[in-house]
Design a protein around this motif. Structure first.
Motif, mmCIF file in Angstrom:
data_model
loop_
_atom_site.group_PDB
_atom_site.id
_atom_site.type_symbol
_atom_site.label_atom_id
_atom_site.label_comp_id
_atom_site.label_asym_id
_atom_site.label_seq_id
_atom_site.Cartn_x
_atom_site.Cartn_y
_atom_site.Cartn_z
ATOM 1 N N LYS A 32 -29.218 -28.799 22.378
ATOM 2 C CA LYS A 32 -30.247 -28.936 21.352
ATOM 3 C C LYS A 32 -29.902 -30.102 20.423
ATOM 4 C CE LYS A 32 -31.402 -24.001 21.249
ATOM 5 N NZ LYS A 32 -31.453 -22.776 20.399
ATOM 6 N N PRO A 33 -30.904 -30.750 19.829
ATOM 7 C CA PRO A 33 -30.614 -31.839 18.895
ATOM 8 C C PRO A 33 -30.002 -31.312 17.599
ATOM 9 C CG PRO A 33 -32.965 -31.394 18.941
ATOM 10 C CD PRO A 33 -32.354 -30.558 20.034
ATOM 11 N N GLY B 166 -37.167 -36.665 17.652
ATOM 12 C CA GLY B 166 -35.949 -37.414 17.382
ATOM 13 C C GLY B 166 -35.825 -38.615 18.300
ATOM 14 N N GLU B 167 -36.079 -38.422 19.598
ATOM 15 C CA GLU B 167 -36.008 -39.519 20.556
ATOM 16 C C GLU B 167 -37.087 -40.558 20.258
ATOM 17 O OE1 GLU B 167 -36.207 -38.042 24.506
ATOM 18 O OE2 GLU B 167 -34.460 -36.722 24.299
ATOM 19 N N THR C 172 -36.065 -42.531 17.051
ATOM 20 C CA THR C 172 -34.926 -43.422 17.305
ATOM 21 C C THR C 172 -35.365 -44.620 18.142
ATOM 22 O OG1 THR C 172 -33.376 -41.569 17.223
ATOM 23 C CG2 THR C 172 -32.632 -43.563 18.328
ATOM 24 N N ASN D 181 -36.500 -30.376 16.013
ATOM 25 C CA ASN D 181 -37.801 -31.028 16.101
ATOM 26 C C ASN D 181 -38.676 -30.670 14.903
ATOM 27 O OD1 ASN D 181 -39.314 -32.692 18.212
ATOM 28 N ND2 ASN D 181 -40.843 -31.119 17.729
ATOM 29 N N ASN E 24 -39.996 -33.875 21.178
ATOM 30 C CA ASN E 24 -38.915 -34.881 21.243
ATOM 31 C C ASN E 24 -39.067 -35.944 20.155
ATOM 32 O OD1 ASN E 24 -37.839 -33.629 23.586
ATOM 33 N ND2 ASN E 24 -39.289 -34.778 24.867
ATOM 34 N N ASP F 296 -28.978 -41.856 14.835
ATOM 35 C CA ASP F 296 -29.578 -41.346 16.064
ATOM 36 C C ASP F 296 -30.239 -40.010 15.755
ATOM 37 O OD1 ASP F 296 -30.291 -40.492 18.551
ATOM 38 O OD2 ASP F 296 -28.263 -40.435 19.389
ATOM 39 N N TRP F 297 -31.573 -40.019 15.672
ATOM 40 C CA TRP F 297 -32.302 -38.806 15.348
ATOM 41 C C TRP F 297 -32.249 -37.792 16.494
ATOM 42 C CZ3 TRP F 297 -34.591 -37.808 10.637
ATOM 43 C CH2 TRP F 297 -34.649 -38.878 9.752
ATOM 44 N N ALA F 298 -31.855 -38.239 17.663
ATOM 45 C CA ALA F 298 -31.780 -37.346 18.818
ATOM 46 C C ALA F 298 -30.347 -36.906 19.110
ATOM 47 C CB ALA F 298 -32.359 -38.044 20.048
ATOM 48 N N GLN F 299 -29.444 -37.151 18.182
ATOM 49 C CA GLN F 299 -28.039 -36.793 18.396
ATOM 50 C C GLN F 299 -27.910 -35.308 18.731
ATOM 51 O OE1 GLN F 299 -25.562 -37.587 15.001
ATOM 52 N NE2 GLN F 299 -23.787 -36.542 15.837
ATOM 53 N N PRO F 300 -27.170 -34.964 19.810
ATOM 54 C CA PRO F 300 -27.046 -33.548 20.178
ATOM 55 C C PRO F 300 -26.166 -32.777 19.203
ATOM 56 C CG PRO F 300 -25.687 -34.911 21.612
ATOM 57 C CD PRO F 300 -26.490 -35.862 20.763
#
Length: 683
Positions: free
Chosen positions: A134-135, A99-100, A103, A139, A97, A123-127
């Motif tokens: 998935k982002p 990205g989360e 961010t 990852n 995770n 937002d590095w965790a943008q879907p």
């Protein structure tokens, strides 16, 4: 060992290559620029802590334990706060995770520093948009980027602040080249910015404002000009507004990296919601405004959230917003109470120009990039025949009102606010194929210039690149000499001497940077070639000692393969050398051109007829006779004559052409006879 600017640029662009194509459109620039800045903040925080601990150890004459260092590290004073759990080491230690994690860390840093609010917008965790959960950025890609950035320390211990600032500007320029037409939203070519800044000459005490800030280049170049004059960058104050949050974030980072204490507002339109107001709620006044606004914005009067693709909604809002008096403005920029009409709904150019004018102090000055249409669009009031006649056969006449843009331009000229207009070459700006110009406004003008306007035709001189044109340093020099001389030939020798010396240094620095950049870019190939050369030599020596046929054949095959790898590496180095030679040739040409342009300018100001082909100081009375039309070809001779041809040369070319025609006819007839064509008789 400190990183050079070129090594840093290569490192940063390498990160961009990891992410390219893995985000939506050109958004990857925002990811890379924000990640670079976050790494810089974290590294500098650690560096400040290390320096503070070392100083305490020196003062107390003893070393601290790791536990004590950890305590001092947490308590130390820092330029920016990096909360515990949000430092680079925390991100580096994560494995899932990412990205989360990234961010969350960036947002924590932004929230902990008022000056950094709005800097980290991605937002590095943008879907991903496919609904898979998935982002968007896998990852593995985020991990590769983190590992890439981890290879170099970006604190002051390894990278000087000015080097980091220049590298950041280089990265923005690379993203602009990559983005093509869309780059115009955030990037103005530095040569154009430099021209505006040097015309208006920022001074200590200035309040400098860009109403459409983009990536912050106008502010940064103004600060560089102050530094060049021996002043501190923050001897002026800096302000900007940018509607796009991502672009505003780039501008904020740019200003921080260049040491500017800039106030950059984001997320709202300068026209509908100006950010900077005084205590009475009216527009704040600035002493210097620099701008490159969106050309001919069709819906300038709508807020960003209203600019949808729903045409009916736009039409409805237009009826609500525009009445008989035009756009209802609450800030006294146009409409009732001012000498200026409200701009028409179809073109937003004069909306921005009038906003800039209303934002100037009584002594203020402005440099604006505009489409050339603002110089001539709109007709004066005229009388027209209706096509109908009275009983006596006389035509009915109706009076056609003047167009709004004509009336605004007329009011600007009658108010003596336009000091100079400079036409630029085509295709200098990303995504803007329309002809552009620089409009120079001054609230207060010297008596000798009060009733005049300088018009400069600078469209002839540029360097043609593959996708667009570029103002060369010597082209900027031409413009500056024309503007600063303002028709006075006695000023030209000193201006030429001053600018040519500075521009030679600029050309030399650019050549050095390009060569160093290429050396950094091809450094791996250089090392690889040296290694392969050594291996080839070693294998050849071994081959000479082999007697057994089978062993020798295998060794020869391995050597051929190795030589092929060596040749590929050598080809890369040859490619580098050719690029270096091209950079040096270009620099040599530019240095020669600087001298030639200096001589040319000296000759121009000694020949009034020749000067008329380049620049002219025009009286307002003449402009009035032309119905306040400022189209430069009305006043400056922009005609390009055909090259002179001697009659003898023309006759020779004609005779050669006739001979070629007869020869071709003879050959064609011979071929037709050979083919047995029925219309051709064989002799």
């Amino acid at each position: 060992m400190k990183l050079t600017q070129q090594q840093l640029e290569t490192h940063l662009w390498g990160a961009a290559n990891i992410l390219r194509g893995k985000t939506a459109g050109q958004d990857y620039k925002n990811y890379i620029l924000s990640l670079m800045f976050y790494k810089r903040l974290c590294d500098q925080w650690e560096n400040e802590a290390d320096e503070a601990i070392a100083e305490l150890e020196r003062q107390q004459g003893r070393g601290f334990t790791e536990t004590q260092k950890a305590v001092f590290r947490a308590r130390g004073e820092h330029r920016y706060s990096i909360p515990q759990g949000s430092r680079w080491g925390d991100v580096l230690a994560a494995s899932t995770n990412l990205g989360e994690t990234l961010t969350s860390a960036m947002r924590a840093v932004s929230n902990a520093n008022e000056e950094l609010r709005g800097v980290f917008t991605v937002d590095w965790a943008q879907p991903a948009p496919d609904g898979s959960g998935k982002p968007l950025i896998a990852n593995e890609v985020v991990h590769a980027l983190i590992q890439h950035f981890n290879t170099h320390d970006l604190s002051n211990a390894s990278v000087a602040p000015d080097v980091l600032g220049h590298a950041y500007e280089y990265l923005i320029k690379q993203f602009a080249d990559d983005a093509g037409a869309k780059a115009g939203e955030f990037f103005t070519p530095p040569e154009v910015v430099d021209t505006l800044v040097r015309i208006l000459e920022p001074r200590p005490g200035d309040t400098i404002y860009d109403p459409t800030g983009g990536s912050g280049g106008m502010l940064v170049h103004s600060a560089d000009f102050l530094r060049e004059g021996g002043h501190h960058a923050n001897s002026a104050q800096y302000f900007a507004q940018e509607m796009n949050w991502g672009n505003a974030a780039i501008g904020k980072i740019n200003s921080v990296l260049h040491g500017l204490e800039a106030n950059i507002a984001a997320g709202a339109s300068t026209i509908t919601d100006p950010a900077f107001k005084d205590g009475a709620g009216q527009l704040r006044k600035f002493s210097l405004v620099l701008a490159n606004f969106p050309f001919s914005d069709e819906f300038w009067w709508l807020k960003p959230e209203q600019q949808t693709d729903d045409k009916k909604k736009k039409d409805k809002l237009k009826k609500e917003t525009f009445g008989k008096e035009g756009f209802k403005d609450n800030y006294g920029r146009f409409g009732r109470g001012t000498p200026f009409k409200a701009p028409p709904a179809g073109y937003g150019d004069y909306a921005f120009i009038l906003h800039i004018l209303a934002s100037l102090t009584n002594q203020g000055r402005a440099g604006i990039v505009c489409p050339q249409g603002v110089l001539f669009r709109g007709q004066a009031e005229v009388e027209e025949e209706t096509g109908e006649f009275d009983d006596d056969g006389n035509p009915f006449i109706k009076r056609r009102k003047a167009d709004d843009e004509h009336l605004i331009r007329k009011a600007l000229l009658e108010s003596r606010l336009i000091d100079a207009v400079i036409s630029l070459p085509l295709n200098v700006f990303y995504g803007a194929g329309v002809p552009a110009c620089l409009l120079i406004l001054r609230r207060q003008r010297s008596p000798e210039r009060h009733d005049k306007v300088l018009l400069v035709y600078a469209a002839r001189h540029f360097r043609e690149l593959s996708n667009q044109n570029e103002l060369r340093p010597q082209d900027v020099m031409r413009i500056l000499v024309h503007v600063q001389a303002y028709g006075d030939a006695t000023k030209v020798p000193d201006l030429v001497a001053r600018h040519s010396g500075r521009i030679r240094e600029q050309i030399n620095a650019r050549e050095h940077d390009e060569v160093e950049r290429l050396e950094a870019e091809y450094a791996d190939a250089t090392v690889r070639l040296a290694r392969l050369d050594a291996e080839v030599a070693e294998r050849r020596a071994e081959l000479a000692t082999l007697a057994a046929k089978t062993v020798r054949e295998k060794a020869e095959a391995a050597l051929v393969k190795l030589e092929g790898q060596r040749d590929k590496a050598a080809a890369k180095i040859a490619e580098r050398d050719e690029k270096m030679n091209e950079a040096r040739r270009r620099a040599d040409d530019d240095r020669r051109d600087v001298d030639a342009v200096g001589r040319e300018l000296g000759a121009l100001y000694g020949d009034a007829d020749e000067l008329l082909k380049h620049a002219r100081v025009v009286d307002i009375a003449e402009i009035k006779e032309n119905d306040f039309n400022l189209n430069i070809p009305r006043y400056v001779d922009t005609f390009e004559p055909e090259p002179r041809t001697e009659v003898s040369d023309a006759l020779r070319d004609l005779a050669n052409a006739e001979l070629s025609l007869r020869t071709a006819e003879t050959e064609m007839l011979a071929l037709l006879r050979k083919a047995g064509h029925p219309g051709i008789q064989t002799c």
